[in-house]
Design an enzyme around this catalytic site. Structure first.
Site, PDB file in Angstrom:
ATOM      1  CB  ALA A  32      38.170  47.702  46.602  1.00 10.38           C
TER       2      ALA A  32
ATOM      3  CE1 TYR B 288      33.088  42.395  41.468  1.00 13.18           C
ATOM      4  CE2 TYR B 288      33.842  40.286  42.311  1.00 13.18           C
ATOM      5  CZ  TYR B 288      33.624  41.636  42.490  1.00 13.18           C
ATOM      6  OH  TYR B 288      33.946  42.223  43.680  1.00 13.18           O
TER       7      TYR B 288
ATOM      8  CE  LYS C 197      36.321  44.137  42.040  1.00 13.74           C
ATOM      9  NZ  LYS C 197      36.474  45.374  42.794  1.00 13.74           N
TER      10      LYS C 197
ATOM     11  CE1 TYR D 228      48.127  52.301  33.627  1.00 13.39           C
ATOM     12  CE2 TYR D 228      48.889  54.500  34.171  1.00 13.39           C
ATOM     13  CZ  TYR D 228      48.200  53.652  33.335  1.00 13.39           C
ATOM     14  OH  TYR D 228      47.603  54.149  32.204  1.00 13.39           O
TER      15      TYR D 228
ATOM     16  CB  THR E 233      32.905  42.455  53.462  1.00 13.72           C
ATOM     17  OG1 THR E 233      34.280  42.164  53.239  1.00 13.72           O
ATOM     18  CG2 THR E 233      32.798  43.493  54.563  1.00 13.72           C
TER      19      THR E 233
ATOM     20  CG  HIS F 192      20.683  47.407  48.463  1.00 13.94           C
ATOM     21  ND1 HIS F 192      19.537  46.694  48.196  1.00 13.94           N
ATOM     22  CD2 HIS F 192      20.464  48.669  48.043  1.00 13.94           C
ATOM     23  CE1 HIS F 192      18.664  47.501  47.623  1.00 13.94           C
ATOM     24  NE2 HIS F 192      19.198  48.703  47.522  1.00 13.94           N
TER      25      HIS F 192
ATOM     26  NE  ARG G  67      26.838  41.779  48.755  1.00 13.62           N
ATOM     27  CZ  ARG G  67      27.554  42.723  49.361  1.00 13.62           C
ATOM     28  NH1 ARG G  67      28.795  42.471  49.711  1.00 13.62           N
ATOM     29  NH2 ARG G  67      27.039  43.903  49.602  1.00 13.62           N
TER      30      ARG G  67
END
Ligand code: UDP
Length: 228
Positions: A7, A38, A42, A52, A68, A74, A79
């Site tokens: 994700a 962050y 990512k 991999y 999203t 929450h 956000r």
């Protein structure tokens, strides 16, 4: 022989110099800013996934998720959609960071989930990265106005300082997702916001019911945070 989903995020594009963002754009990220842990985390995860894949033929699927929102967010995670709805429903000041001209493109949660499922079901030779988001771009000012109108709120808008490295514009190019996954978002912002407002209204109501003295409390007093 597991298939593994990363994700990932539109944050890997940083404050993008290319608009809208396509998957082949490498991004514009500050390595030492307040958002960097962050963004770079990512980006590093994407690197490891592809190492991999190359070294071990691991079955990887990399989705770059754009902003999203939807029910079950929450209420206190900070956000913009949850903040504005919670503020509007309680007639508190709406906090716009900066001048509100920055844009985001908001994707309704069920559409995102459909996209992720389609990605997992795609053939093993499709690794991504693939943008999953709604290209309908909206300024933060427009978002605040919509939420105030939909909630019939008496909230005032206040403008505060913009966090460091806050991206100016963000909009996914979803050509790849449409072509390879046969996916595109279907829930538009107005409808998705109304569904989300409905969720938060019920959440606030359930908390205020719990806090009423009569009839005798079945539960101990809980904050909105604990209920969520
Ligand atoms: N934002 C805002 N007020 C808030 C929360 C966020 O104006 O109460 C702004 C924030 O500065 C950013 C945008 O809304 O420009 C989206 O913020 P969010 O944290 O939801 O997502 P991200 O910045 O990670 O895309």
């Amino acid at each position: 022989k597991s298939k593994i989903l990363l994700a990932s995020t539109s944050e890997i594009y940083g404050d993008p110099a290319v608009h809208p963002q396509t998957e082949d754009y490498w991004g514009n990220v500050n390595t030492v800013g307040t958002r960097s842990c962050y963004d770079e985390g990512k980006r590093c995860a994407e690197t490891l996934f592809f190492d991999y894949y190359r070294e071990h033929r691991l079955k990887i699927k990399v989705a770059r998720i754009f902003n999203t929102y939807g029910p079950r967010m929450h209420p206190n995670d900070g956000r913009v959609v949850s903040n504005f709805i919670m503020q509007a429903l309680q007639n508190e000041d709406i906090t716009i960071y900066g001048d509100g001209s920055q844009t985001r493109s908001f994707c309704y949660v069920s559409n995102l989930i459909d996209g992720l499922i389609k990605l997992m079901e795609s053939s093993d030779d499709f690794t991504g990265p693939v943008n999953i988001g709604n290209p309908n771009e909206c300024s933060i000012n427009e978002l605040a106005e919509k939420i105030i109108a939909f909630t019939k709120s008496t909230s005032n808008i206040i403008y505060t300082s913009l966090p460091e490295n806050d991206p100016v514009r963000r909009q996914p190019d979803i050509t790849l997702a449409v072509k390879i996954l046969g996916w595109k978002p279907t829930v538009e912002l107005d409808e998705g916001l109304n569904r989300t407002i409905d969720y938060f209204s019920k959440l606030i109501l359930s908390v205020s019911n719990i806090n009423k003295p009569e009839p005798p409390l079945k539960y101990s007093k809980k904050s909105v945070l604990e209920i969520a």
